[in-house]
Write a protein that holds these residues in place. Structure first.
Motif, PDB file in Angstrom:
ATOM      1  N   LEU A   9       0.824  -1.203   0.000  1.00 52.24           N
ATOM      2  CA  LEU A   9       0.000   0.000   0.000  1.00 52.24           C
ATOM      3  C   LEU A   9       0.864   1.260   0.000  1.00 52.24           C
ATOM      4  CD1 LEU A   9      -2.846   1.198   0.148  1.00 52.24           C
ATOM      5  CD2 LEU A   9      -2.683   1.095   2.642  1.00 52.24           C
ATOM      6  N   GLY A  10       1.943   1.228   0.754  1.00 47.96           N
ATOM      7  CA  GLY A  10       2.846   2.376   0.783  1.00 47.96           C
ATOM      8  C   GLY A  10       3.491   2.637  -0.565  1.00 47.96           C
ATOM      9  N   TYR A  11       3.860   1.557  -1.274  1.00 51.05           N
ATOM     10  CA  TYR A  11       4.452   1.733  -2.600  1.00 51.05           C
ATOM     11  C   TYR A  11       3.453   2.374  -3.566  1.00 51.05           C
ATOM     12  CZ  TYR A  11       6.726   0.652  -7.021  1.00 51.05           C
ATOM     13  OH  TYR A  11       7.302   0.757  -8.252  1.00 51.05           O
ATOM     14  N   ILE A  12       2.192   1.931  -3.513  1.00 54.48           N
ATOM     15  CA  ILE A  12       1.180   2.494  -4.414  1.00 54.48           C
ATOM     16  C   ILE A  12       0.903   3.959  -4.081  1.00 54.48           C
ATOM     17  CG2 ILE A  12      -1.244   2.330  -5.108  1.00 54.48           C
ATOM     18  CD1 ILE A  12      -1.042  -0.685  -4.700  1.00 54.48           C
ATOM     19  N   ILE A  13       0.772   4.255  -2.772  1.00 52.88           N
ATOM     20  CA  ILE A  13       0.402   5.610  -2.364  1.00 52.88           C
ATOM     21  C   ILE A  13       1.582   6.573  -2.467  1.00 52.88           C
ATOM     22  CG2 ILE A  13      -0.390   7.010  -0.417  1.00 52.88           C
ATOM     23  CD1 ILE A  13      -2.069   4.658   0.475  1.00 52.88           C
ATOM     24  N   LEU A  14       2.761   6.126  -2.057  1.00 54.87           N
ATOM     25  CA  LEU A  14       3.910   7.032  -1.971  1.00 54.87           C
ATOM     26  C   LEU A  14       4.694   7.156  -3.266  1.00 54.87           C
ATOM     27  CD1 LEU A  14       5.289   6.030   1.545  1.00 54.87           C
ATOM     28  CD2 LEU A  14       3.778   7.930   0.958  1.00 54.87           C
ATOM     29  N   ILE A  15       4.624   6.165  -4.145  1.00 56.45           N
ATOM     30  CA  ILE A  15       5.477   6.180  -5.335  1.00 56.45           C
ATOM     31  C   ILE A  15       4.650   6.135  -6.619  1.00 56.45           C
ATOM     32  CG2 ILE A  15       7.289   4.944  -6.582  1.00 56.45           C
ATOM     33  CD1 ILE A  15       8.399   4.045  -3.927  1.00 56.45           C
ATOM     34  N   PHE A  16       3.856   5.085  -6.791  1.00 58.58           N
ATOM     35  CA  PHE A  16       3.215   4.861  -8.089  1.00 58.58           C
ATOM     36  C   PHE A  16       2.224   5.974  -8.435  1.00 58.58           C
ATOM     37  CE2 PHE A  16       0.166   2.749 -10.934  1.00 58.58           C
ATOM     38  CZ  PHE A  16       1.047   2.290 -11.897  1.00 58.58           C
ATOM     39  N   TYR A 295      12.295   3.721  -1.698  1.00 57.07           N
ATOM     40  CA  TYR A 295      11.276   2.992  -0.936  1.00 57.07           C
ATOM     41  C   TYR A 295      11.828   1.662  -0.436  1.00 57.07           C
ATOM     42  CZ  TYR A 295       6.832   0.914   0.348  1.00 57.07           C
ATOM     43  OH  TYR A 295       5.805   0.329   1.040  1.00 57.07           O
ATOM     44  N   TYR A 296      12.638   0.997  -1.277  1.00 57.30           N
ATOM     45  CA  TYR A 296      13.241  -0.258  -0.841  1.00 57.30           C
ATOM     46  C   TYR A 296      14.155  -0.021   0.359  1.00 57.30           C
ATOM     47  CZ  TYR A 296      16.301  -4.324  -0.776  1.00 57.30           C
ATOM     48  OH  TYR A 296      17.021  -5.418  -0.379  1.00 57.30           O
ATOM     49  N   ALA A 297      14.912   1.072   0.284  1.00 55.49           N
ATOM     50  CA  ALA A 297      15.791   1.384   1.413  1.00 55.49           C
ATOM     51  C   ALA A 297      14.981   1.642   2.678  1.00 55.49           C
ATOM     52  CB  ALA A 297      16.655   2.589   1.070  1.00 55.49           C
ATOM     53  N   MET A 298      13.842   2.326   2.517  1.00 55.75           N
ATOM     54  CA  MET A 298      12.998   2.596   3.676  1.00 55.75           C
ATOM     55  C   MET A 298      12.376   1.306   4.212  1.00 55.75           C
ATOM     56  SD  MET A 298       9.613   5.016   3.902  1.00 55.75           S
ATOM     57  CE  MET A 298       8.713   3.869   2.846  1.00 55.75           C
TER      58      MET A 298
END
Length: 586
Positions: A9-16, A295-298
């Motif tokens: 969910l974070g990847y979709i909201i924060l990046i994509f 995001y991967y680092a986070m």
């Protein structure tokens, strides 16, 4: 929610989603700005070309005035010369050079002919012709021309570059009788020069429209424009427009009673935008890759938290019962790692309390005694230091430094020395005076202030520091936020029921949405959480709550502000409740 779902969910909201929204917004803004700027620039070029053509029209029309006010021409047309010899002499000696000069000064002119209206005038084929040779339709059109007015006619109405003919009557010297009709034929190079100046080249096409919006050469227009654009030309009389396929600029040529339209293909014009699209896609891909790496680092820090917790738990023994604290992370107790950490800390805390409660209590008592002693020493050291600074400044004749030290010392004693939170309004106003003097020394001419008190304030009890946060807002968000001088006015007045304390400034004011949020906060009694107005909102909220709690009754705080005009904060004290409060607090 599990960690895996949070990461997805974070990847979709924060990046994509942000990357797609940014790319789409950037593209639409860029495309819209470029297309509008291009169409507007094309319109200005077209208008400038028309202005140049109008000047050519005026220059050509001036030939009529040159002939009208030449006495030899008017005498010739009026039949003044009695013999053919006199007419030929005037023609060769005076009139023909005038024709030659006009043709030389106006290279667009193909021929100049005057149709004579009197029979006794000697006709000359290339200069003077009999009126009977004039086309009947032309004669009907020019019949109603008034003196000083001419008529432009397109010789081939449906041609995109028609030859132009200009007609205007020539009168006798008293302007009482028409004696000739001037005909000036213009080469199509005049319209060609206009098209060239308007940028009609390559894939750009120019068309002439009738007053009702119909192309004069429908076949040529249909081959260059699509049906949608042709339909809009007949319905839309705006100066310019653009659609997916075509760019159209146009204006009315009043002299020819037509509308000229310059059109081009949008795809060919905005080839550079296609290049920018490729650059934008590349940037979005790079941005997506960069954000994915970030995001991967986070996300990897989540596993690091688990490893740190495991390593820390291995060190647990009787001599090490400290809690597992991570200084740089705010743990969320709702996820698995936060639950484990919180449970571990609760367990360690409970065990530590059972084993070392007495020892830790003794240490806390010693530490509290030390802090009390230290708190007693610090204020006296501060007061003495400020007094020393003031004395040194006075001995060095530095009055400003001495005054600041004196005022600041008063503020510090007022802030730190009192054991109670209650003071008098007189004492509060005195401290505000010192506070304003310090800021006046700092801001100089950028700050002026006025204190107007028409009330006996000495017996009025009030909480400490109910005026300072509001005055501080006027300075920080008023005088310090603009370069122009700002005036702060503090007024204390009373009515039979209330005491009103008004603090107003002529600073930049508060934006409407922020002012409404602060007013809602004061009315509903909820603290403001927005970062933009945090300091101002918390200060006003604190003062408002203390006023309601201390004075009770209808006592309250009101806020008025207009952006660009200033802010006014009014403290309203219920006199009945304030009197009872003064007796109780006294």
């Amino acid at each position: 929610m599990s960690i895996t779902r949070k990461m997805i969910l974070g990847y979709i909201i924060l990046i994509f989603i942000p990357v797609l929204v940014f790319g789409y917004h950037y593209y639409t803004q860029t495309y819209g700005n470029l297309t509008r700027q291009f169409v507007e620039s094309r319109q200005k070029i077209l208008e400038q070309a028309y202005a140049n053509m109008k000047s050519d029209f005026i220059r050509i029309q001036s030939v009529q005035r040159l002939l009208q006010y030449n006495p030899y021409v008017t005498d010739y047309l009026d039949g003044v010369y009695q013999t053919d010899a006199d007419s030929v002499y005037a023609l060769i000696r005076y009139i023909r050079p005038l024709y030659t000069q006009s043709l030389f000064a106006n290279p667009e002119i193909e021929s100049i002919v005057i149709y004579k209206m009197k029979n006794r005038v000697l006709p000359v084929t290339d200069l003077f012709r009999d009126q009977s040779l004039l086309n009947a339709q032309i004669e009907e059109k020019v019949e109603h021309l008034k003196p000083g007015k001419g008529l432009w006619i397109r010789e081939e109405p449906e041609a995109s570059k028609p030859d132009l003919i200009y007609y205007q009557h020539i009168y006798n010297t008293q302007f009482t009788e028409r004696i000739g009709l001037l005909e000036i034929r213009i080469r199509n190079s005049l319209i060609g020069n206009f098209y060239a100046a308007a940028g009609v080249e390559g894939n750009w096409h120019a068309f002439l429209l009738s007053p009702d919006g119909r192309p004069l050469n429908e076949g040529e227009a249909a081959s260059a424009l699509d049906e949608q654009t042709l339909h809009r030309l007949g319905q839309d009389d705006s100066a310019f427009f653009i659609n997916r396929k075509s760019i159209v600029n146009g204006l009315n040529i009043d002299e020819l009673n037509v509308r000229v339209v310059v059109a081009g293909q949008a795809g060919e014009v905005f080839y550079s935008i296609k290049q920018r699209e490729r650059i934008l896609v590349t940037l979005i891909v790079l941005l997506l890759v960069g954000l994915s790496v970030a995001y991967y680092a986070m996300a990897s820090t989540i596993t690091k938290r688990i490893l740190r917790l495991a390593r820390f738990m291995r060190t647990l023994n009787n001599d090490n019962l400290r809690q597992h604290i991570i200084k740089h992370d705010k743990l969320d107790e709702r996820d698995e790692i936060g639950f484990l950490t919180a449970t571990y800390n609760s367990m360690v805390q409970r065990v530590d309390e059972l084993i070392n409660h007495a020892h830790r209590a003794e240490l806390r008592n010693k530490e509290a005694a030390y802090m009390v002693l230290q708190a007693q020493i610090k204020p006296h050291f501060l007061y003495n230091t400020l007094e020393t600074i003031r004395m040194v400044a006075e001995s060095n004749n530095d009055r400003e430094a001495a005054d600041i030290s004196f005022w600041f010392g008063k503020l510090m004693r007022y802030s730190l020395s009192s054991k109670q939170d209650v003071t008098t309004l007189e004492r509060e106003l005195e401290m505000i005076t010192f506070y304003l003097k310090i800021h006046k020394m700092r801001l100089q001419a950028r700050l002026t202030y006025e204190i107007d008190v028409s009330v006996e304030v000495k017996p009025i009890a009030c909480p400490r520091f109910i005026l300072q946060p509001i005055v501080e807002n006027s300075i920080v968000h008023g005088a310090s936020a603009v370069l122009r001088p700002v005036h702060v006015r503090l007024q204390v007045e009373e009515t039979p029921e209330e005491i009103r304390i008004r603090i107003e400034d002529n600073g930049p004011g508060i934006e409407l949405d922020k002012r409404l949020a602060i007013q809602n906060q004061i009315t509903n009694g909820s603290e403001l959480r927005s970062e933009g107005e945090e300091s101002r909102g918390i200060g006003i909220y604190n003062v408002s709550e203390r006023i309601k709690s201390f004075f009770r009754g209808t006592s309250r705080l009101d806020l008025e502000s207009r952006q660009g005009e200033g802010t006014c904060v009014t403290i309203i004290i219920d006199k009945g409740e304030a009197k009872n409060e003064s007796i109780d607090r006294g």
